[in-house]
Design a protein around this motif. Structure first.
Motif, PDB file in Angstrom:
ATOM      1  N   ALA A   1       0.823  -1.202   0.000  1.00  0.00           N
ATOM      2  CA  ALA A   1       0.000   0.000   0.000  1.00  0.00           C
ATOM      3  C   ALA A   1       0.861   1.258   0.000  1.00  0.00           C
ATOM      4  CB  ALA A   1      -0.934  -0.006   1.210  1.00  0.00           C
ATOM      5  N   LEU A   2       1.975   1.240   0.724  1.00  0.00           N
ATOM      6  CA  LEU A   2       2.903   2.371   0.694  1.00  0.00           C
ATOM      7  C   LEU A   2       3.457   2.574  -0.710  1.00  0.00           C
ATOM      8  CD1 LEU A   2       4.959   1.891   4.001  1.00  0.00           C
ATOM      9  CD2 LEU A   2       3.433   3.789   3.447  1.00  0.00           C
TER      10      LEU A   2
ATOM     11  N   ASP B   1       0.727   4.137  -2.758  1.00  0.00           N
ATOM     12  CA  ASP B   1       0.503   5.536  -2.383  1.00  0.00           C
ATOM     13  C   ASP B   1       1.606   6.428  -2.915  1.00  0.00           C
ATOM     14  OD1 ASP B   1      -0.942   7.561  -1.190  1.00  0.00           O
ATOM     15  OD2 ASP B   1       0.101   7.404   0.718  1.00  0.00           O
TER      16      ASP B   1
ATOM     17  N   GLY C   1      -0.787   8.460  -4.853  1.00  0.00           N
ATOM     18  CA  GLY C   1      -1.098   9.590  -3.995  1.00  0.00           C
ATOM     19  C   GLY C   1      -0.225  10.793  -4.250  1.00  0.00           C
TER      20      GLY C   1
ATOM     21  N   SER D   1       8.618   1.854  -6.792  1.00  0.00           N
ATOM     22  CA  SER D   1       7.388   1.291  -6.253  1.00  0.00           C
ATOM     23  C   SER D   1       7.291  -0.203  -6.552  1.00  0.00           C
ATOM     24  CB  SER D   1       6.182   2.030  -6.840  1.00  0.00           C
ATOM     25  OG  SER D   1       4.973   1.522  -6.336  1.00  0.00           O
TER      26      SER D   1
ATOM     27  N   TRP E   1      -7.232  -0.171  -0.820  1.00  0.00           N
ATOM     28  CA  TRP E   1      -6.589   0.057   0.478  1.00  0.00           C
ATOM     29  C   TRP E   1      -6.151   1.515   0.622  1.00  0.00           C
ATOM     30  CZ3 TRP E   1      -2.560  -4.439  -0.245  1.00  0.00           C
ATOM     31  CH2 TRP E   1      -3.240  -5.669  -0.287  1.00  0.00           C
ATOM     32  N   VAL E   2      -5.506   2.015  -0.420  1.00  0.00           N
ATOM     33  CA  VAL E   2      -4.990   3.378  -0.370  1.00  0.00           C
ATOM     34  C   VAL E   2      -6.131   4.387  -0.339  1.00  0.00           C
ATOM     35  CG1 VAL E   2      -3.552   5.076  -1.564  1.00  0.00           C
ATOM     36  CG2 VAL E   2      -2.880   2.663  -1.542  1.00  0.00           C
TER      37      VAL E   2
ATOM     38  N   ARG F   1      -5.283   8.861   0.257  1.00  0.00           N
ATOM     39  CA  ARG F   1      -4.195   9.058  -0.705  1.00  0.00           C
ATOM     40  C   ARG F   1      -3.284  10.197  -0.261  1.00  0.00           C
ATOM     41  NH1 ARG F   1      -6.672  10.334  -6.310  1.00  0.00           N
ATOM     42  NH2 ARG F   1      -4.473  10.801  -6.673  1.00  0.00           N
TER      43      ARG F   1
ATOM     44  N   ALA G   1      -2.157   4.867   3.917  1.00  0.00           N
ATOM     45  CA  ALA G   1      -2.023   3.630   3.148  1.00  0.00           C
ATOM     46  C   ALA G   1      -1.891   2.437   4.085  1.00  0.00           C
ATOM     47  CB  ALA G   1      -0.813   3.718   2.227  1.00  0.00           C
TER      48      ALA G   1
END
Length: 364
Positions: free
Chosen positions: A62-63, A66, A70, A265, A299-300, A305, A311
């Motif tokens: 999730a990080l 994001d 995000g 990422s 999730w994010v 975001r 996240a």
């Protein structure tokens, strides 16, 4: 200089919360799991250690999502592929560690013996070495993301079109890995792992060690992402998200920035997948399904975001609810997930973290 960096990352309250999280992961849980007797109400069972370790792996993914969605405005629906590739790289190493303890007592993995393979394919070269497996965990998702992103970003593919082609990429990879001829276990994938680095995976001590390592990687990823987004590089990423044409007019090569953050990422997702496989005990092409990549975006969105901590919160909330619903009401889980996404989109556009900040602002 060091003090300025720490202050830039988090304030005093933020560092206190970070320290509490580290204390829980490295002290509280190991003590409650290994030192407290199983018949005690305070004992943390292996089930909870595995579940929370799995959720922390999802939080790392999730990080990564994001970071690009995000902060850079790139919605990728193919991050499940990078996660699975890292898991497969680790799974290959774990399969080689089984040795002759498999069902067929062969040096080859059981599924290869069943398919009448006589030798390991070239893709399995040196996979019995941990360092090589770790290199594959980072290199394979990173290289794929770099090549794919280079052509996509150079061709100015963006928005919904980029989301569609990333989803097509992960779907094509899933179909490829379902084939037995590829040498990755077909639809069954890899399972029945025995050891990692010479330690038996099933023991509580090894499970707790994997839990602690996952927690350390999660905290390190959070700090790394926080450092990145608060730097000049991060400010350029945010500017690309808000007004890419204007950033390019100012002399920045936006392709380089998007390619760098997309590759980073993907690497983070691969590391998360490598931590996920030994804790869960299986990896198969189902991890590459487009639905999994869509869940990552949910999730994010649920957490918030562009907040990083959101996240992590979103991954915990959604997967905690998934664990509950798939056991208590398995037929209603997908309905709940769809309803949750609709409610967040309509009423919580900034996610749970945005709601908390709003309530704190009102209270102040």
């Amino acid at each position: 200089m060091l003090t300025e960096t720490f202050t830039r990352l988090y304030g005093p309250k933020g560092w206190i919360a970070f320290g509490v999280a580290a204390l829980v992961v490295f002290v509280v849980f190991p003590v409650l799991s290994l030192a407290v007797p199983p018949d005690s109400a305070f004992h943390v069972s292996s089930y909870w250690v595995t579940l929370l370790g799995k959720i922390m792996c999802y939080a790392i993914v999730a990080l990564a999502m994001d970071l690009i969605w995000g902060y850079c405005g790139i919605l990728s629906l193919g991050h499940g592929l990078f996660f699975a590739l890292g898991g497969y790289a680790m799974g290959m190493y774990l399969m080689r560690q089984i040795g002759r303890e498999g069902q067929y007592q062969s040096d080859l993995p059981d599924f290869m013996v069943f398919l009448d393979w006589k030798e390991l394919p070239w893709t399995w070269w040196n996979t019995d070495q941990f360092w090589w497996a770790m290199l594959l965990v980072v290199a394979v998702p990173g290289l794929l993301a770099f090549v794919f992103g280079f052509f996509a970003f150079r061709s100015r593919v963006k928005g919904v079109y980029f989301s569609i082609i990333t989803q097509a990429l992960t779907f094509a990879a899933m179909l490829l890995f379902f084939r037995n001829a590829t040498g990755f276990g077909g639809n069954n994938g890899f399972t029945d792992f025995k050891r990692i680095l010479g330690f038996t995976i099933a023991t509580p001590e090894t499970r707790m060690a994997l839990f602690a390592v996952t927690g350390a990687v999660l905290l390190a990823t959070l700090l790394g992402c926080r450092y990145l987004v608060t730097s000049k590089f991060g400010r350029v990423l945010t500017a690309v998200r808000d007004a890419e044409t204007r950033v390019a007019f100012c002399g920045y090569n936006t392709v380089h920035y998007k390619l760098a953050v997309f590759t980073l990422s993907a690497v983070i997702c691969g590391i998360a997948g490598a931590l996920y496989v030994p804790q869960v005990g299986i990896i198969n092409p189902g991890e590459m399904s487009p639905a999994n990549s869509i869940e990552i975006a949910i999730w994010v969105a649920v957490g918030g975001r562009g907040t990083l901590i959101g996240a992590i919160a979103g991954a915990g909330i959604v997967n905690g609810a998934k664990s509950f619903f798939t056991q208590a009401f398995p037929e209603f889980w997908l309905y709940f997930l769809g309803l949750l996404f609709i409610l967040v989109t309509l009423f919580l556009p900034q996610g749970v973290v945005g709601l908390v900040n709003k309530l704190r602002g009102k209270a102040a």
